[in-house]
Design a protein around this motif. Structure first.
Motif, PDB file in Angstrom:
ATOM      1  N   GLU A 253     -18.048  21.081  12.577  1.00 21.17           N
ATOM      2  CA  GLU A 253     -18.378  20.333  11.357  1.00 21.17           C
ATOM      3  C   GLU A 253     -17.346  19.257  11.047  1.00 21.17           C
ATOM      4  O   GLU A 253     -17.629  18.327  10.286  1.00 21.17           O
ATOM      5  CB  GLU A 253     -18.528  21.302  10.186  1.00 21.17           C
ATOM      6  N   SER A 272     -19.720  18.729   5.956  1.00 18.22           N
ATOM      7  CA  SER A 272     -19.441  20.162   5.985  1.00 18.22           C
ATOM      8  C   SER A 272     -19.562  20.728   4.564  1.00 18.22           C
ATOM      9  O   SER A 272     -19.180  20.066   3.598  1.00 18.22           O
ATOM     10  CB  SER A 272     -18.025  20.393   6.518  1.00 18.22           C
ATOM     11  N   PRO A 273     -20.084  21.938   4.424  1.00 16.67           N
ATOM     12  CA  PRO A 273     -20.626  22.822   5.469  1.00 16.67           C
ATOM     13  C   PRO A 273     -22.092  22.504   5.752  1.00 16.67           C
ATOM     14  O   PRO A 273     -22.836  22.136   4.846  1.00 16.67           O
ATOM     15  CB  PRO A 273     -20.476  24.213   4.855  1.00 16.67           C
ATOM     16  N   PHE A 274     -22.490  22.653   7.026  1.00 21.37           N
ATOM     17  CA  PHE A 274     -23.890  22.478   7.378  1.00 21.37           C
ATOM     18  C   PHE A 274     -24.692  23.654   6.816  1.00 21.37           C
ATOM     19  O   PHE A 274     -24.181  24.765   6.674  1.00 21.37           O
ATOM     20  CB  PHE A 274     -24.088  22.454   8.897  1.00 21.37           C
TER      21      PHE A 274
END
Length: 597
Positions: A253, A272-274
């Motif tokens: 990420e 981020s975060p995915f």
């Protein structure tokens, strides 16, 4: 540099009056009179116009075919008519000497260089060295170089060591066919080209290398498709010791979004975060484990509502539906989409809609309306507003999901307002099933990577062994990285414990002796104390394909094979001599003759 003073993309108005030397290909020539011609010179960096104004220079240019390579020395001057479409459009070069460095001996080219992408692919691949002279094709390869350099730099900044692993190795069961290489010094034995550096990178973790990566070549004898090249491909292979999936996620990420934002067709990439989506949830909501989060459509289940509606294809089957609000498609367009869904999914798709009055109409509406109470339940469940289209698929659960997944992708692209195309949306698919029932064998098999750590470890496997837990409910600590509906990579927390590894393989009827025989180095290494480790390997080819906005992976590979795994430029695979076969202790047997014998 062959004594050139400037490239063909470098000269500007400020260079007027200077004597320069340029080199390159004669891209085009336009004769205006007996002693007047305009020549376009092209090199890697751009184009420059050269003006022929005397009989001597014309005598050199006139007999040449386009794409001959030249060295031209002359004086720069300002152009009377500026070409604003090219950086060098304010100047031209008047030559005093022209030297032919490489003559094109073919009066006709296989295709026009600047229109090569319109040519038949077989011609493009056969004459790839000409195709690559097209700036649009060349730019994809340049982008690939830049992306690889950026990935390498980022990984080194994160403390990873680039370590190359063997190309000649042992054959191992990793899901695809191996490319085999006969061993001359060991008659009857073969090396295999690595499908991935999987075992080697895990052995590096066992050896004490904390963070490993490489831009790794991988070789798999599998069929081509739009996002997969046959034969070989490259991946950003990485592994981390004493790490969990969270550590891997953090690195990816941090590394990928800046690269996508900088080099991509679109300059927006997920931060981020995915988003993290469990596998089973992804299949239920999107109909696929490769969801395109740019599309806002979701899948709903109508099995209970439509099982007894009288429509035969729904009877005894799972029914999945994709509602599309504010849909302006005509009936002809809807029928065409349903036909395309059938081609891609291998099963029919049906439809009905909530018309402008709020009534259910069109397609299979009479079956949906068979029970007015059920029709109202469906309208409420799907939140159907006027002008909403509903595409429906039915079959066994996996087939119904597949139909719905294809429908989501097609409808998202075709229906205005349901897809934000100009961005890169990443997500993690997590918690994959460890096991599945094989379609051919009917027996329990590994669902994905057999080296993944089962969530619950040894305890969950022992419970399954005792019949206390359904093996199909065991999840693997495995994850896929998906971007815009394309799987970039699979990764996992590895099964580093030999006892757990043996138990995992025993579930698919492979005993300890067989595990030792098939994976001797890794099994033995783990018995010497292996650290917990995890990794991933995003595909470089697929990343660059996404970044370049290309539909075919062959557009971003310098010398790709065709769909039949042939290099028609080099004529590979090809016939070898009997002497070569004899040296390798190989005899070629005709299958028909062998069958007759």
């Amino acid at each position: 540099m062959q004594s050139r003073t400037h490239t063909c993309g470098e000269l500007r108005k400020e260079n007027a009056g200077q004597k320069v030397t340029i080199v390159g290909w004669m891209e085009n020539v336009r004769m205006v009179g007996g002693n007047l011609a305009f020549v376009v010179m092209r090199d890697f960096y751009g184009t420059t116009q050269v003006v022929i104004e005397n009989e001597e220079m014309m005598g050199i240019i006139k007999p040449l075919n386009k794409e001959s390579t030249l060295q031209i020395t002359g004086t720069v001057r300002e152009r009377s008519s500026v070409n604003k479409n090219i950086p060098t459009g304010e100047i031209e070069v008047v030559p005093e000497s022209i030297e032919v460095l490489g003559r094109n001996r073919h009066a006709e080219l296989p295709f026009e260089i600047n229109r090569s992408r319109e040519a038949d692919e077989s011609f493009r691949l056969k004459y790839r060295y000409l195709d690559l002279r097209n700036s649009a094709v060349k730019n994809n390869i340049v982008m690939r170089c830049n992306v690889v350099a950026a990935l390498r730099s980022a990984m080194i900044e994160h403390g990873f060591l680039e370590i190359t692993t063997p190309i000649l190795t042992a054959s191992s069961p990793e899901g695809a066919r191996d490319y085999l290489v006969p061993a001359r010094k060991h008659p009857g034995k073969f090396y295999a080209l690595p499908q991935a550096p999987q075992q080697f990178k895990q052995l590096l973790m066992t050896a004490g290398f904390d963070r490993y990566f490489q831009i790794a070549p991988c070789f798999r004898d599998e069929d081509a498709r739009g996002d997969r090249s046959p034969g070989e491909f490259y991946q950003l292979d990485m592994e981390m010791a004493f790490a969990s999936k969270e550590d891997v996620f953090e690195i990816i990420e941090d590394v990928l979004p800046p690269v996508f934002a900088k080099y991509g067709t679109y300059n927006i990439a997920s931060e981020s975060p995915f988003q993290r989506i469990p596998y089973l949830q992804a299949m239920d909501e999107f109909g696929t484990d490769k969801p395109d989060l740019r599309i806002d459509l979701r899948v709903s289940d109508l099995t209970d509502e439509l099982a007894d509606c009288g429509f035969e294809p729904f009877k005894g089957n799972v029914v999945k539906a994709v509602p599309v609000s504010d849909c302006k498609l005509t009936r002809k367009q809807i029928d065409a989409i349903c036909a395309n869904i059938e081609v891609q999914a291998g099963a029919k798709a049906y439809w009905f809609k909530c018309d402008e009055t709020g009534a259910i109409a069109g397609g299979i509406a009479k079956f949906v309306n068979a029970d007015p109470a059920v029709a109202e339940t469906i309208k409420t469940k799907l939140n159907l507003a006027p002008n909403t289209l509903v595409v429906v698929g039915a079959g066994k659960k996996t087939l119904a999901q597949k139909i719905a997944g294809v429908a989501v992708k097609m409808l998202g692209a075709e229906c205005e307002g349901h897809m934000d195309k100009e961005r890169y949306e990443f997500c993690w698919i997590v918690d994959f099933p460890m096991y599945e029932i094989g379609e051919e064998s009917g027996l329990l098999e590994f669902c994905h990577n057999p080296f993944s750590m089962p969530i619950g470890g040894k305890e969950i496997l022992e419970q399954a062994e005792k019949g206390e837990v359904d093996p199909l409910s065991i999840m693997a600590d495995q994850y896929d990285l998906v971007c815009n509906g394309i799987e970039l990579s699979s990764g996992a927390v590895r099964n580093h414990d030999p006892e757990i590894m043996v138990k995992a393989f025993e579930m698919v009827r492979m005993g300890e002796d067989e595990v030792k025989a098939k994976f001797p180095a890794m099994y033995n290494a783990f018995t010497y104390g292996a650290p917990p480790h995890a990794g991933i390997a995003p595909g470089v080819d697929r990343m660059v394909m996404l970044l370049a906005g290309e539909e075919s992976i062959r557009e971003i590979i310098a010398f790709p094979m065709n769909k039949n795994a042939q290099d028609i430029m080099m004529d590979a695979p090809g016939v070898v001599t009997q002497q070569q076969l004899d040296e390798l202790n190989i005899a070629i047997v005709n299958k028909d003759e062998k069958a007759e014998a």
